[in-house]
Write an enzyme that holds these catalytic residues in place. Structure first.
Site, PDB file in Angstrom:
ATOM      1  N   LYS A 198       0.857  -1.187   0.000  1.00  0.00           N
ATOM      2  CA  LYS A 198       0.000   0.000   0.000  1.00  0.00           C
ATOM      3  C   LYS A 198       0.890   1.233   0.000  1.00  0.00           C
ATOM      4  O   LYS A 198       1.682   1.434   0.933  1.00  0.00           O
ATOM      5  CB  LYS A 198      -0.905  -0.020   1.235  1.00  0.00           C
ATOM      6  CG  LYS A 198      -1.818   1.191   1.322  1.00  0.00           C
ATOM      7  CD  LYS A 198      -2.794   1.082   2.472  1.00  0.00           C
ATOM      8  CE  LYS A 198      -3.682   2.302   2.556  1.00  0.00           C
ATOM      9  NZ  LYS A 198      -4.615   2.223   3.682  1.00  0.00           N
ATOM     10  N   LYS A 251      -2.185  -1.476  -3.936  1.00  0.00           N
ATOM     11  CA  LYS A 251      -3.067  -0.312  -3.886  1.00  0.00           C
ATOM     12  C   LYS A 251      -2.247   0.957  -3.949  1.00  0.00           C
ATOM     13  O   LYS A 251      -1.264   1.039  -3.206  1.00  0.00           O
ATOM     14  CB  LYS A 251      -3.842  -0.384  -2.564  1.00  0.00           C
ATOM     15  CG  LYS A 251      -4.699   0.796  -2.240  1.00  0.00           C
ATOM     16  CD  LYS A 251      -5.285   0.624  -0.879  1.00  0.00           C
ATOM     17  CE  LYS A 251      -6.089   1.856  -0.568  1.00  0.00           C
ATOM     18  NZ  LYS A 251      -6.476   1.899   0.805  1.00  0.00           N
ATOM     19  N   SER A 277     -10.153   5.617  -4.630  1.00  0.00           N
ATOM     20  CA  SER A 277     -11.103   6.712  -4.810  1.00  0.00           C
ATOM     21  C   SER A 277     -10.653   7.727  -5.856  1.00  0.00           C
ATOM     22  O   SER A 277     -11.448   8.133  -6.712  1.00  0.00           O
ATOM     23  CB  SER A 277     -11.343   7.404  -3.468  1.00  0.00           C
ATOM     24  OG  SER A 277     -10.121   7.837  -2.896  1.00  0.00           O
TER      25      SER A 277
HETATM   26  C1  PBG Z   1      -7.655   3.265   5.522  1.00  0.00           C
HETATM   27  C2  PBG Z   1      -7.876   3.114   4.064  1.00  0.00           C
HETATM   28  C3  PBG Z   1      -7.668   4.064   3.057  1.00  0.00           C
HETATM   29  C4  PBG Z   1      -8.105   3.496   1.881  1.00  0.00           C
HETATM   30  C5  PBG Z   1      -8.517   2.215   2.177  1.00  0.00           C
HETATM   31  N1  PBG Z   1      -8.359   1.988   3.530  1.00  0.00           N
HETATM   32  C6  PBG Z   1      -7.201   5.457   3.147  1.00  0.00           C
HETATM   33  C7  PBG Z   1      -5.839   5.773   3.590  1.00  0.00           C
HETATM   34  O1  PBG Z   1      -5.004   4.880   3.788  1.00  0.00           O
HETATM   35  O2  PBG Z   1      -5.614   6.946   3.789  1.00  0.00           O
HETATM   36  C8  PBG Z   1      -8.107   4.179   0.546  1.00  0.00           C
HETATM   37  C9  PBG Z   1      -9.213   3.773  -0.359  1.00  0.00           C
HETATM   38  C10 PBG Z   1      -9.527   4.710  -1.458  1.00  0.00           C
HETATM   39  O3  PBG Z   1      -8.889   5.768  -1.651  1.00  0.00           O
HETATM   40  O4  PBG Z   1     -10.471   4.391  -2.193  1.00  0.00           O
HETATM   41  N2  PBG Z   1      -6.443   2.843   6.002  1.00  0.00           N
HETATM   42 ZN    ZN Z   2      -6.097   3.523   8.160  1.00  0.00          ZN
END
Ligand code: PBG
Ligand code: ZN
Length: 329
Positions: A198, A251, A277
Site C-alpha cells: 500500500k 493499492k 477513490s
Molecule cells: C484506511 C484506508 C484508506 C483506503 C482504504 N483503507 C485510506 C488511507 O489509507 O488513507 C483508501 C481507499 C480509497 O482511496 O479508495 N487505512
Molecule cells: Zn487507516
C-alpha cells in the site's frame, strides 16, 4: 514489395466476433468487489452522497441493505465495508466495539445475503480522533501498541460474521498479530487479505473525505510505502505471506501496474488490486466535463489492472461494470 512475409495482426481484428474469440482478458462479475461506506446515524435509512465521489454515498445500515440488494440483483458477489462511526477517540474504541457500525452492518448483510462475500477493512484511522492508522504517542504512530487494537478489530469483525478481513493499516507484524488472535479464538478458517503493498498515495484524497479519516497532523508516509519503490513491494509481500496472508493486495491499481505484475510473477497467492477513490473520481470528473467517455475509460482501466495480473479487483465501478459486461460489447 513482398507483402506475403509481414505479420498481419489485423486478421484477428477484422470483426467483433473474431476479436472476442481471441480476447485474452475478460472482466468477470465474480472477480469484482464493491466498497461501501457504512454510516452510523440515528436514522438507519440515512443516505449522504459523497461530493468528491459521484455515485457513492455514506449509507446507514438500512440504506446499505437496499443498495446491496440492488447490486446483488445485478450479480455482485462481494463487498468490502468501511465504517464511519459516530464517536472517535484516541484508542479507536468503536473499531472493535461488538455493536460498532461495521459489526452491525456485517450481521445485517450476512443475514439477508448469506452467499455474499462480506470483507471488512481492518484499520483504526476512521475511529481515531487524530485520523492516523495506529496509536499516537509523542506525535508518532506507535507500531507494536497498535497491533493489539488491530487484532481485536479483526476478531470483532469475525465474530460478527465477516467472511474475510483485510488489514489496511501498514503496521509491521499486523498480519501475524491478527492471524494469531483469530486462530486462538476458533477462526482458523477465516481468510485474510492483506493490503500488503500500500503506497502513500495522493489518490486516496476523495476516500478521506468519504470516510472522514484524514490525519489531523502529518501524513501517512512513516507507514505507507514510497511510490518510488518497487523492490520493497516484494519484501512487504513476502513478509505478509510468512505471517499468514491468504491474498495479497496492491493499492492503488492503475499507477502501479508494474507492481501488480511483479507480485503476480513472484508469488502464487491470489493478487488483488484496489482501484482507489482518486482513480474513480478522476474518471467521473472528466466524464462530467465531457472530456472522456466514462464507460469506455472505466472498462479499459480495469481491464488493464486485470491484464497486469490482478485476480480480484476492488473498484467503485463494480456495480456499473456488472450492468456493462452483461451487454458484453
Ligand atoms: C484506511 C484506508 C484508506 C483506503 C482504504 N483503507 C485510506 C488511507 O489509507 O488513507 C483508501 C481507499 C480509497 O482511496 O479508495 N487505512
Ligand atoms: Zn487507516
Amino acid at each position: 514489395m513482398n507483402t506475403s512475409n509481414f505479420y498481419r495482426g489485423r486478421r484477428l481484428r477484422s470483426s467483433k466476433s473474431i476479436r472476442h474469440l481471441v480476447r485474452e482478458t475478460d472482466l468477470l462479475p465474480r472477480n469484482l468487489v464493491q466498497p461501501f461506506f457504512v454510516l452510523e446515524s440515528s436514522d438507519e435509512k440515512d443516505f449522504r452522497p459523497i461530493a468528491s465521489m459521484p455515485g457513492q454515498s455514506q449509507l446507514a445500515p438500512a440504506a446499505l441493505e437496499e443498495e446491496v440488494a440492488r447490486a446483488v440483483d445485478l450479480g455482485l458477489k462481494s463487498v468490502i465495508l468501511f465504517g464511519i462511526p459516530a464517536q472517535k477517540n484516541s484508542q479507536a474504541g468503536q473499531a472493535y466495539a461488538p455493536d460498532g457500525i461495521i459489526q452491525q452492518a456485517v450481521q445485517r448483510l450476512k443475514k439477508r445475503f448469506p452467499a455474499l462475500v462480506v470483507i471488512t477493512d481492518v484499520c483504526l484511522c476512521e475511529y481515531m480522533d487524530h485520523g492516523h492508522c495506529g496509536i499516537i504517542q509523542d506525535q508518532r504512530v506507535q507500531n507494536d501498541p497498535s497491533l493489539d487494537l488491530l487484532a481485536k478489530t479483526a476478531l470483532s469483525h469475525a465474530e460478527a460474521g465477516a467472511d474475510m478481513v483485510a488489514p489496511s493499516d501498514m503496521m509491521d507484524g499486523r498480519v501475524q498479530a491478527i492471524r494469531d488472535l483469530l486462530d486462538s479464538r476458533g477462526f482458523q478458517e477465516l481468510p485474510l487479505m492483506s493490503y500488503a503493498v500500500k503506497y502513500a498515495s495522493a489518490y486516496y484524497g476523495p476516500f478521506r473525505e468519504a470516510a472522514q479519516s484524514a490525519p489531523s497532523f502529518g501524513d501517512r508516509k512513516t507507514y505507507q510505502m514510497d511510490p518510488g519503490n518497487a523492490r520493497e513491494a516484494l519484501r512487504e509481500a513476502e513478509a505478509d505471506i510468512i505471517q499468514g496472508a491468504d491474498i495479497l493486495m496492491v493499492k492503488p491499481a492503475l499507477p502501479y501496474l508494474d507492481i501488480i505484475s511483479a507480485l503476480r510473477n513472484s508469488f502464487d497467492l491470489p493478487v488483488a488490486a484496489y482501484q482507489v477513490s482518486g482513480e474513480y473520481s478522476q474518471i467521473k470528473a472528466a466524464a462530467q466535463l465531457g472530456w472522456l467517455d466514462e464507460k469506455s475509460v472505466a472498462l479499459e482501466s480495469i481491464t488493464a489492472v486485470k491484464r497486469a495480473g490482478a485476480d480480484i479487483i476492488i473498484t467503485y465501478f463494480a456495480r456499473e461494470i456488472l450492468g456493462w459486461v452483461a451487454g458484453n460489447e
